[in-house]
Design a protein around this motif. Sequence first.
Motif, PDB file in Angstrom:
ATOM      1  N   ILE A  17      40.009  40.239  49.973  1.00 20.20           N
ATOM      2  CA  ILE A  17      39.102  39.914  48.869  1.00 20.20           C
ATOM      3  C   ILE A  17      38.402  41.175  48.379  1.00 20.20           C
ATOM      4  O   ILE A  17      38.319  41.435  47.176  1.00 20.20           O
ATOM      5  CB  ILE A  17      38.067  38.854  49.302  1.00 20.20           C
ATOM      6  CG1 ILE A  17      38.741  37.488  49.466  1.00 20.20           C
ATOM      7  CG2 ILE A  17      36.909  38.766  48.302  1.00 20.20           C
ATOM      8  CD1 ILE A  17      37.868  36.434  50.109  1.00 20.20           C
ATOM      9  N   TYR A  20      40.835  43.438  46.513  1.00 20.51           N
ATOM     10  CA  TYR A  20      41.064  42.913  45.168  1.00 20.51           C
ATOM     11  C   TYR A  20      39.903  43.285  44.245  1.00 20.51           C
ATOM     12  O   TYR A  20      40.118  43.693  43.102  1.00 20.51           O
ATOM     13  CB  TYR A  20      41.242  41.394  45.214  1.00 20.51           C
ATOM     14  CG  TYR A  20      41.347  40.778  43.847  1.00 20.51           C
ATOM     15  CD1 TYR A  20      42.563  40.779  43.170  1.00 20.51           C
ATOM     16  CD2 TYR A  20      40.236  40.232  43.215  1.00 20.51           C
ATOM     17  CE1 TYR A  20      42.667  40.232  41.902  1.00 20.51           C
ATOM     18  CE2 TYR A  20      40.330  39.685  41.955  1.00 20.51           C
ATOM     19  CZ  TYR A  20      41.549  39.685  41.292  1.00 20.51           C
ATOM     20  OH  TYR A  20      41.632  39.150  40.034  1.00 20.51           O
ATOM     21  N   TYR A  24      39.732  45.230  40.839  1.00 20.90           N
ATOM     22  CA  TYR A  24      39.207  44.477  39.698  1.00 20.90           C
ATOM     23  C   TYR A  24      38.221  45.328  38.896  1.00 20.90           C
ATOM     24  O   TYR A  24      37.936  45.049  37.756  1.00 20.90           O
ATOM     25  CB  TYR A  24      38.536  43.196  40.207  1.00 20.90           C
ATOM     26  CG  TYR A  24      37.920  42.338  39.144  1.00 20.90           C
ATOM     27  CD1 TYR A  24      38.698  41.645  38.231  1.00 20.90           C
ATOM     28  CD2 TYR A  24      36.537  42.215  39.055  1.00 20.90           C
ATOM     29  CE1 TYR A  24      38.129  40.845  37.259  1.00 20.90           C
ATOM     30  CE2 TYR A  24      35.953  41.416  38.084  1.00 20.90           C
ATOM     31  CZ  TYR A  24      36.751  40.724  37.192  1.00 20.90           C
ATOM     32  OH  TYR A  24      36.185  39.942  36.227  1.00 20.90           O
ATOM     33  N   LYS A  92      33.267  37.181  40.041  1.00 20.19           N
ATOM     34  CA  LYS A  92      34.617  36.926  40.552  1.00 20.19           C
ATOM     35  C   LYS A  92      34.648  36.842  42.086  1.00 20.19           C
ATOM     36  O   LYS A  92      34.190  37.740  42.774  1.00 20.19           O
ATOM     37  CB  LYS A  92      35.549  38.038  40.084  1.00 20.19           C
ATOM     38  CG  LYS A  92      36.992  37.718  40.265  1.00 20.19           C
ATOM     39  CD  LYS A  92      37.777  38.404  39.174  1.00 20.19           C
ATOM     40  CE  LYS A  92      39.192  37.981  39.167  1.00 20.19           C
ATOM     41  NZ  LYS A  92      39.492  36.960  38.217  1.00 20.19           N
ATOM     42  N   LEU A  93      35.185  35.751  42.579  1.00 17.73           N
ATOM     43  CA  LEU A  93      35.449  35.487  43.995  1.00 17.73           C
ATOM     44  C   LEU A  93      34.209  35.338  44.876  1.00 17.73           C
ATOM     45  O   LEU A  93      34.346  35.267  46.101  1.00 17.73           O
ATOM     46  CB  LEU A  93      36.378  36.548  44.590  1.00 17.73           C
ATOM     47  CG  LEU A  93      37.811  36.554  44.078  1.00 17.73           C
ATOM     48  CD1 LEU A  93      38.614  37.661  44.758  1.00 17.73           C
ATOM     49  CD2 LEU A  93      38.486  35.222  44.302  1.00 17.73           C
ATOM     50  N   THR A  96      34.455  31.967  46.737  1.00 24.84           N
ATOM     51  CA  THR A  96      35.565  32.068  47.688  1.00 24.84           C
ATOM     52  C   THR A  96      35.169  32.940  48.873  1.00 24.84           C
ATOM     53  O   THR A  96      35.460  32.608  50.031  1.00 24.84           O
ATOM     54  CB  THR A  96      36.809  32.670  46.999  1.00 24.84           C
ATOM     55  OG1 THR A  96      37.126  31.872  45.863  1.00 24.84           O
ATOM     56  CG2 THR A  96      37.985  32.736  47.942  1.00 24.84           C
ATOM     57  N   THR A  97      34.502  34.033  48.594  1.00 24.74           N
ATOM     58  CA  THR A  97      34.067  34.937  49.657  1.00 24.74           C
ATOM     59  C   THR A  97      33.082  34.242  50.589  1.00 24.74           C
ATOM     60  O   THR A  97      33.156  34.407  51.813  1.00 24.74           O
ATOM     61  CB  THR A  97      33.435  36.211  49.061  1.00 24.74           C
ATOM     62  OG1 THR A  97      34.377  36.808  48.166  1.00 24.74           O
ATOM     63  CG2 THR A  97      33.063  37.200  50.135  1.00 24.74           C
TER      64      THR A  97
END
Length: 127
Positions: A17, A20, A24, A92-93, A96-97
């Motif tokens: 992550i 990415y 990003y 972003k994320l 999820t993180t």
Amino acid sequence: MAWRLLSGLMLLAMAGIHLYLIFYGVGGLLGKLFVLNVIGGVVLAVAVVAPPSRLVPLPTVLGLLFMVGTLLALVLALTVGLFGIREVLTFKLVPTTLWVESIGSVVLAITVAVELRSPVRSARATG
């Protein structure tokens, strides 16, 4: 061994992550910290999975502390800020993180408990 593999995968997921996010476009101080996170996650994942059983508790505990520390840093960045950085849930994320690092912390805690209660380790400690 299954818990060790799962712990290694969670550390790699956390590192992935952050890798990415570097690509990003996250830069500056945060980008540098993310690079350290990627390196630490990969090194700890290998250290948890690769060594013989008698050497596993130390990297597993370090992996747990690393995962919890990373999760705590994100929570601080979301609430009061960290190193002058304020994070938002819509970035972003981030959700999820939060999930990956929370589940990873639980998995690593279970792995630490399993490894410290290992019958082979207990026999060596008493004998």
